[in-house]
Design an enzyme around this catalytic site. Sequence first.
Site, PDB file in Angstrom:
ATOM      1  N   ASN A  36       0.855  -1.192   0.000  1.00  0.00           N
ATOM      2  CA  ASN A  36       0.000   0.000   0.000  1.00  0.00           C
ATOM      3  C   ASN A  36       0.887   1.236   0.000  1.00  0.00           C
ATOM      4  OD1 ASN A  36      -2.419   1.542   0.260  1.00  0.00           O
ATOM      5  ND2 ASN A  36      -2.004   1.804   2.435  1.00  0.00           N
ATOM      6  N   HIS A  77       0.740   5.192   1.365  1.00  0.00           N
ATOM      7  CA  HIS A  77      -0.049   6.015   2.292  1.00  0.00           C
ATOM      8  C   HIS A  77       0.561   7.411   2.346  1.00  0.00           C
ATOM      9  CE1 HIS A  77      -2.717   6.892   5.607  1.00  0.00           C
ATOM     10  NE2 HIS A  77      -1.695   7.482   6.197  1.00  0.00           N
ATOM     11  N   SER A  89       4.616   6.973   2.443  1.00  0.00           N
ATOM     12  CA  SER A  89       5.220   5.698   2.837  1.00  0.00           C
ATOM     13  C   SER A  89       4.658   4.573   1.972  1.00  0.00           C
ATOM     14  CB  SER A  89       4.871   5.355   4.294  1.00  0.00           C
ATOM     15  OG  SER A  89       5.166   6.423   5.176  1.00  0.00           O
ATOM     16  N   ASP A 148      -2.859   0.705   8.084  1.00  0.00           N
ATOM     17  CA  ASP A 148      -1.670   1.520   7.802  1.00  0.00           C
ATOM     18  C   ASP A 148      -0.532   1.205   8.769  1.00  0.00           C
ATOM     19  OD1 ASP A 148      -3.077   2.784   5.728  1.00  0.00           O
ATOM     20  OD2 ASP A 148      -3.893   4.285   7.104  1.00  0.00           O
TER      21      ASP A 148
HETATM   22  C1  GAR Z   1      -2.583   8.844  -2.882  1.00  0.00           C
HETATM   23  O1  GAR Z   1      -2.099  10.054  -2.378  1.00  0.00           O
HETATM   24  C2  GAR Z   1      -2.415   7.730  -1.870  1.00  0.00           C
HETATM   25  O2  GAR Z   1      -1.293   7.907  -1.048  1.00  0.00           O
HETATM   26  C3  GAR Z   1      -3.689   7.865  -1.074  1.00  0.00           C
HETATM   27  O3  GAR Z   1      -4.676   8.186  -2.005  1.00  0.00           O
HETATM   28  C4  GAR Z   1      -4.104   8.907  -3.079  1.00  0.00           C
HETATM   29  C5  GAR Z   1      -4.547   8.258  -4.359  1.00  0.00           C
HETATM   30  O4  GAR Z   1      -4.158   9.009  -5.472  1.00  0.00           O
HETATM   31  N1  GAR Z   1      -3.974   6.653  -0.376  1.00  0.00           N
HETATM   32  C6  GAR Z   1      -4.559   6.618   0.809  1.00  0.00           C
HETATM   33  O5  GAR Z   1      -4.911   7.600   1.416  1.00  0.00           O
HETATM   34  C7  GAR Z   1      -4.739   5.218   1.363  1.00  0.00           C
HETATM   35  N2  GAR Z   1      -5.059   5.279   2.757  1.00  0.00           N
HETATM   36  P1  GAR Z   1      -4.181   8.371  -6.922  1.00  0.00           P
HETATM   37  O6  GAR Z   1      -5.559   7.728  -7.102  1.00  0.00           O
HETATM   38  O7  GAR Z   1      -4.019   9.553  -7.830  1.00  0.00           O
HETATM   39  O8  GAR Z   1      -3.058   7.385  -7.023  1.00  0.00           O
END
Ligand code: GAR
Length: 227
Positions: free
Chosen positions: A117, A119, A146, A155
């Site tokens: 994942n 985060h 991360s 997480d």
């Molecule tokens: C990213 O910033 C990722 O780190 C976050 O969602 C966004 C997705 O962007 N993930 C979380 O918050 C998971 N808990 P994307 O769809 O443009 O890749």
Amino acid sequence: MSKTNRGSTAALPVVVLISGSGSNLQAIIDAIRDDGLPVEIRAVISNRPEAYGLVRARAANIPAEVIDHTTFSDRSEYEAALQQLIDQYAPALVVLAGYMRILGTAFVKHYQGRMLNIHPSLLPDFPGLNTHQRALDAAVAEHGASVHLVTSELDGGPVIIQATVPLLPDDDATALAQRVQTQEHQIYPLAIRWFAEGRLTVRAGELLLDQKPLHQPIYYGQTTVSP
Ligand code: GAR
């Protein structure tokens, strides 16, 4: 590392789960195309039919699937359907790329040691949601992203690599998120490359990089580990 009989590294079969824009998915697609990331994305699966990441997948000729969680009466039924679909593609690695559902214990256990994942915080700081605003409110010196192994603790799995960004005087959550995402697009393909090349392994729940226990995350840009 798996080798073909011609000696090149075989592409690692991967399934990517998304919920939204899919910019991290795009970074992985680009790294496969431009940087020889030895990965084959066998499918992209979204829990949201409107996720723009599905458009990105189709544009790259990757099967784009939807399992809409709102059409299931409970989480275990949804996750059973999701697991069945993922396993049809026989991935060696499941990549959560902006997948915004909390996963149950049975599902996580099924992909133990082979699910990553990304985060948007420097874990263990700010697990959960609204990480950028929370970092601003806490006036931390630095923020970041991360990549971690997924365990049943939200997480909370061991962290592989982190990238940091400074907080700037006029930052708001949107500006900060953009700066963090630029780093995400570097570190996620890199962590996936290490896994695909067999450099990143998991033994009894512990991460090993180049056969050595990874007691603390690699800091992107401040590391002597060769990319
Ligand atoms: C990213 O910033 C990722 O780190 C976050 O969602 C966004 C997705 O962007 N993930 C979380 O918050 C998971 N808990 P994307 O769809 O443009 O890749």
